[in-house]
Write an enzyme that holds these catalytic residues in place. Structure first.
Site, PDB file in Angstrom:
ATOM      1  N   THR A  44     -46.928  33.350  14.175  1.00  0.00           N
ATOM      2  CA  THR A  44     -45.689  33.035  14.267  1.00  0.00           C
ATOM      3  C   THR A  44     -45.184  33.157  15.787  1.00  0.00           C
ATOM      4  O   THR A  44     -44.696  32.301  16.489  1.00  0.00           O
ATOM      5  CB  THR A  44     -44.481  33.822  13.646  1.00  0.00           C
ATOM      6  OG1 THR A  44     -44.914  33.707  12.232  1.00  0.00           O
ATOM      7  CG2 THR A  44     -42.978  33.474  13.769  1.00  0.00           C
ATOM      8  N   PHE A  63     -41.445  24.717  22.947  1.00  0.00           N
ATOM      9  CA  PHE A  63     -42.127  25.206  21.807  1.00  0.00           C
ATOM     10  C   PHE A  63     -42.496  23.919  21.193  1.00  0.00           C
ATOM     11  O   PHE A  63     -42.160  22.896  21.327  1.00  0.00           O
ATOM     12  CB  PHE A  63     -41.186  26.024  20.975  1.00  0.00           C
ATOM     13  CG  PHE A  63     -40.773  27.249  21.528  1.00  0.00           C
ATOM     14  CD1 PHE A  63     -41.384  28.052  22.119  1.00  0.00           C
ATOM     15  CD2 PHE A  63     -39.422  27.574  21.901  1.00  0.00           C
ATOM     16  CE1 PHE A  63     -41.074  29.154  23.088  1.00  0.00           C
ATOM     17  CE2 PHE A  63     -38.867  28.464  22.552  1.00  0.00           C
ATOM     18  CZ  PHE A  63     -39.832  29.385  23.174  1.00  0.00           C
ATOM     19  N   TRP A  80     -46.913  30.252  17.835  1.00  0.00           N
ATOM     20  CA  TRP A  80     -46.375  29.014  17.543  1.00  0.00           C
ATOM     21  C   TRP A  80     -44.985  28.959  18.779  1.00  0.00           C
ATOM     22  O   TRP A  80     -44.776  27.915  19.228  1.00  0.00           O
ATOM     23  CB  TRP A  80     -45.466  28.984  16.334  1.00  0.00           C
ATOM     24  CG  TRP A  80     -44.898  27.830  16.195  1.00  0.00           C
ATOM     25  CD1 TRP A  80     -45.500  26.714  15.529  1.00  0.00           C
ATOM     26  CD2 TRP A  80     -43.390  27.351  16.212  1.00  0.00           C
ATOM     27  NE1 TRP A  80     -44.397  25.488  15.427  1.00  0.00           N
ATOM     28  CE2 TRP A  80     -43.355  25.921  15.684  1.00  0.00           C
ATOM     29  CE3 TRP A  80     -42.239  28.198  16.659  1.00  0.00           C
ATOM     30  CZ2 TRP A  80     -42.009  25.497  15.762  1.00  0.00           C
ATOM     31  CZ3 TRP A  80     -41.271  27.551  16.660  1.00  0.00           C
ATOM     32  CH2 TRP A  80     -40.807  26.203  16.429  1.00  0.00           C
ATOM     33  N   HIS A  81     -44.388  30.218  18.848  1.00  0.00           N
ATOM     34  CA  HIS A  81     -43.272  29.984  19.776  1.00  0.00           C
ATOM     35  C   HIS A  81     -43.590  29.692  21.324  1.00  0.00           C
ATOM     36  O   HIS A  81     -42.779  29.362  22.017  1.00  0.00           O
ATOM     37  CB  HIS A  81     -42.509  31.317  19.724  1.00  0.00           C
ATOM     38  CG  HIS A  81     -41.588  31.468  18.540  1.00  0.00           C
ATOM     39  ND1 HIS A  81     -42.124  31.835  17.496  1.00  0.00           N
ATOM     40  CD2 HIS A  81     -40.309  31.146  18.327  1.00  0.00           C
ATOM     41  CE1 HIS A  81     -40.813  31.635  16.547  1.00  0.00           C
ATOM     42  NE2 HIS A  81     -40.007  31.117  17.020  1.00  0.00           N
ATOM     43  N   GLY A  82     -44.768  29.693  21.717  1.00  0.00           N
ATOM     44  CA  GLY A  82     -45.225  29.684  23.052  1.00  0.00           C
ATOM     45  C   GLY A  82     -46.556  30.042  23.540  1.00  0.00           C
ATOM     46  O   GLY A  82     -47.112  30.881  22.857  1.00  0.00           O
TER      47      GLY A  82
END
Lengths: 383, 461
Positions: free
Chosen positions: B313, B461, B316-318
């Site tokens: 998670t 993102f 995934w955001h960056g």
């Protein structure tokens, strides 16, 4: 319950109709109204319909310019901007685009502290020249901003979110003194002047007033060992509708204007007058020669401060009737434009150079013009 | 194109909607597809090709499942499809990050020319994966129509910033959906509320945070104010975008899943994550957590599963370690809550629960908002007095006074009060509600005309 659901449905249906109506009206206006090339209030060129080519599209240039185009040419743009600032003011915001809404209608530009590299660069702006000409008389005058002189006019605690310009000036003047230049500190004089009720800065612009420049000149003259002959000036208001850049970029106080004054040496009435009112101004870049430091045509434009010398130029040469035989080079920004007119009684030749526009060789200039004095006059933002 | 631009609101959206509503039913999906590709190409004139190839690949992958009966071959096909999707995402999003990390770990000096990130690749890859995996599982029917499948992936309201709509949630709507004026109006209401969150609240909170972050000296209170602004900025930015997406979905006849449910009203971290970016958490649950065994395994395995999910998670955001740290921070917190704290907390007075959650979440956003670890460390230290210029200073007082209305509006908007109020008013007097919506819309337009400051945070993102 049924009624309430009906109302909600009615709300949704009518909202759709209303919004569709609003959007269509604005779209029609957008297409019908002619595009504006320039925004007077913002003092900049507006985005026109961008060039449409394969390259501009695939590079994304067309798209980003088109987004800008829609915003810049949006119907009623100025009214929307005014609405935004009204909302902001209603919300109690006293800082916009780094400009404070001070008391008594003063818009005050904030100051940003320099890091070490920034400070070194500021010092070098002067020392790069001064170190090579140690034989000349050299002076540094740092024009303070309103944030230092009128700090009591800032919103409560406003100073806490701005940099310390006073300290920046202290440091600069100390360092320049140590390097053998004559540091001219005008801050106390300007504060005293303000305390006595004379306007030191424009309310709508970051520049100092001509009155303040005159006061600063007297301090400079003393530091430069000039005994001022009694020059009599007539103080003349040339406009009362000056609205400076602080208004445009902050959006605050769009109704306010300032007055600009100029000081014209008293006409002796003598046909052979060789006083401070007699001089030539040569724009070295264009070769144009005039007998006035003022450009009245600027008063009809938005940038009325350009009444002084018609704005900033790479190099201006002023030949006066002064018998002082001192030739001064003024390295300067726009703060000097209303300051230099007071020099005509005390220097035979005055060379004004604005480094931002000057492409020549300064060392050559200094020897060619037999410069005896150099004055560095910048506001803190230009350092 | 961003939703919060005049070009989108006054040209793209009305023209698209007008054409979409005028054409007969069977052409609607084609119109929507063309509009969506145009919308994407506006911001990514080159990467639009990548997206279209991606769609074609996943479409064919789906068809293969339909044509294959052999279980092992089907499994191979699935693995291939998943790998291709992940490799594309990995190549465009994480290659530079991986090279940078390897270089600093082993002192190598591999040169890597950083590619710009294709907008929305994290979102559309996850949507495509949801289709491929569910088609394999037989949970959804294989989509025979390329147009319908392409519409699912590209649909402009949710293409670049979510919500992440899994294929199963929208399968039926792709063929047939209800389009009517009342539903469109509900969508407009949602769109305006989302726009206001983004333009009025998020952008101005962002300005405030930026000026606090940029100042050399900060007091403890100022840094907390900044962190709260950052947290609210990210929330209003992202949830505002989701609101607009859901609203525009309604105008087009779709019902998208909700993405946020007032996360700042949560009284535990576990609860916060049930309310924050719900479609992403849902995706990870369905396609990572449950396949790993979820919570129906031994405690040790459960902890492992949780950490894997939260590592991913975060990532995934960056493509930056601070996001991984942020993810793991939550993973660890959730484990602690599940095994220790929640039992104790339930017995504590509710204000204590809220304050605990608030502090933990705010600190999380400081991790989230700083890709530079030195800056982050300095900021965090300031928050607890380290290197701070006192507990409170003039700057704090100035910022609060200067932004008082913004801060109050933002705080109230973290709760459902405004939305409920508008609902109530509209049930009593529809004209008053229309007035409110129009005024809100006009304020947004004024802010949009005024501000060039309009970056959309989730483009990274």
């Amino acid at each position: 319950m049924k009624k309430s659901n009906e109302n909600r449905k009615k709300f949704h249906i009518l909202l759709t109709v209303c919004l569709a109506f609003v959007v269509v009206i604005f779209d029609i206006l957008f297409f019908v109204m002619p595009d504006r090339a320039v925004s007077e209030t913002e003092n900049r060129n507006l985005q026109l319909f961008p060039r449409l080519t394969w390259n501009t599209v695939t590079s994304g240039r067309f798209e980003s310019q088109f987004d800008k185009y829609v915003a810049d040419q949006f119907p009623g743009r100025d009214a929307w901007i005014a609405a935004e600032t009204t909302v902001q003011r209603f919300a109690g915001n006293t800082l916009s685009n780094n400009i404070f809404l001070g008391s008594d209608g003063y818009l005050i530009k904030s100051f940003t502290d320099r890091d070490n590299d920034g400070y070194t660069a500021a010092v070098r702006k002067v020392t790069d020249v001064s170190e090579k000409h140690k034989d000349l008389r050299q002076y540094v005058l740092v024009a303070p901003g309103a944030i230092s002189i009128l700090d009591y006019r800032l919103p409560v605690n406003g100073a806490a979110v701005a940099g310390d310009e006073d300290r920046f000036i202290d440091n600069l003047l100390r360092d320049f003194s140590m390097k053998g230049l004559t540091a001219v500190d005008v801050r106390q004089n300007l504060r005293d002047m303000d305390a006595s009720g004379i306007q030191v800065y424009y309310r709508t612009d970051h520049h100092w007033t001509t009155d303040a420049a005159y006061e600063a000149y007297k301090v400079f003259a003393e530091a430069a060992g000039i005994t001022r002959s009694d020059v009599e000036y007539n103080r003349i208001m040339v406009t009362d509708s000056f609205q400076g850049t602080l208004t445009a970029s902050s959006g605050f106080r769009t109704g306010e204007t300032d007055s600009i004054y100029v000081y014209i040496p008293e006409d002796t009435g003598d046909e052979n007058d060789q006083g401070p009112g007699v001089y030539n101004v040569i724009n070295v870049d264009t070769g144009v020669k005039t007998a006035s430091m003022y450009e009245p045509a600027a008063l009809d434009t938005r940038d009325k401060y350009a009444v002084f010398f018609g704005g900033n130029h790479g190099e201006l040469k002023i030949q006066t009737a002064s018998a002082s035989f001192r030739n001064i080079l003024v390295l300067k920004d726009s703060y000097a434009n209303c300051f230099v007119p007071f020099m005509t009684a005390d220097f035979t030749n005055i060379i004004m150079v604005d480094p931002r526009y000057y492409l020549g060789d300064l060392d050559q200039l200094i020897s060619d013009e037999e410069i005896t004095d150099i004055l560095y006059l910048y506001c803190t933002d230009s350092f | 194109m961003v939703f919060s631009s005049l070009n989108f609101l006054f040209i793209f959206l009305p023209v698209t909607l007008a054409v979409y509503l005028l054409v007969p039913q069977r052409l609607k999906n084609i119109v929507l597809l063309i509009a969506s590709v145009y919308f994407y190409a506006w911001g990514e004139p080159v990467y639009v090709v990548l997206m279209l190839l991606n769609i074609l690949f996943n479409y064919v992958a789906g068809l293969q499942f339909a044509a294959t009966k052999n279980k092992r071959r089907r499994k191979k096909q699935l693995i291939l499809a998943v790998l291709v999707n992940l490799l594309l995402l990995g190549f465009f999003k994480y290659a530079g990050f991986l090279v940078g990390t390897l270089n600093s770990l082993f002192g190598w000096s591999i040169v890597w020319k950083e590619l710009s990130l294709p907008i929305g690749i994290s979102f559309y890859t996850f949507q495509a994966l949801s289709y491929v995996i569910d088609a394999y599982r037989g949970k959804v029917k294989v989509q025979k129509s390329f147009i319908n499948f392409a519409v699912y992936i590209t649909m402009f309201p949710q293409l670049i910033a979510g919500p992440i709509v899994t294929y199963s949630e929208i399968e039926n709507q792709l063929g047939r959906r209800t389009i009517n004026i009342a539903k469109a109006g509900a969508g407009i209401e949602r769109l305006i509320l989302g726009l206001a969150k983004k333009v009025i609240l998020a952008n101005n909170l962002g300005l405030l945070y930026t000026s606090i972050q940029a100042s050399a000296e900060r007091s403890v209170m100022t840094t907390w104010l900044g962190a709260v602004c950052l947290a609210m900025q990210i929330y209003f930015d992202f949830s505002g975008y989701s609101d607009m997406a859901i609203g525009m979905g309604k105008m087009l006849g779709f019902d998208f899943p909700e993405n946020f449910n007032f996360p700042f009203m949560a009284d535990s971290v576990t609860e916060f994550w049930r309310r924050w970016h719900m479609t992403l958490s849902g995706w990870f649950k369905d396609y990572v957590y449950f396949p790993l065994g979820g919570s129906r395994v031994s405690a040790l395995k459960h902890i492992r599963n949780t950490l894997i999910v939260w590592f991913l998670t975060g990532l995934w955001h960056g493509a930056s370690w601070n996001f991984v740290m942020w993810g793991l921070y939550y993973g660890v917190l959730l484990i602690i809550e599940k095994y220790i704290v929640l039992r104790v907390m339930k017995r504590l007075p509710s204000p204590v629960q809220y304050i605990y959650t608030f502090v933990v979440v705010i600190l999380g956003f400081v991790l989230f908002g700083n890709t530079d670890f030195t800056e982050m460390g300095k900021y965090m230290a300031n928050m607890f007095g380290g290197g701070a210029s006192g507990f409170i200073d003039g700057a704090f007082l100035y910022y609060v006074k200067n932004n008082l209305i913004l801060l109050i509006l933002s705080a109230v908007s973290c709760s459902p009060i405004f939305r409920k109020l508008l609902n109530k008013i509209s049930r009593k007097n529809s004209y008053a509600a229309i007035g409110i919506c129009l005024v809100l819309f006009f304020i947004c337009v004024a802010f949009l005309v005024y501000g060039s400051y309009n970056p959309f945070l989730y483009f990274r993102f």
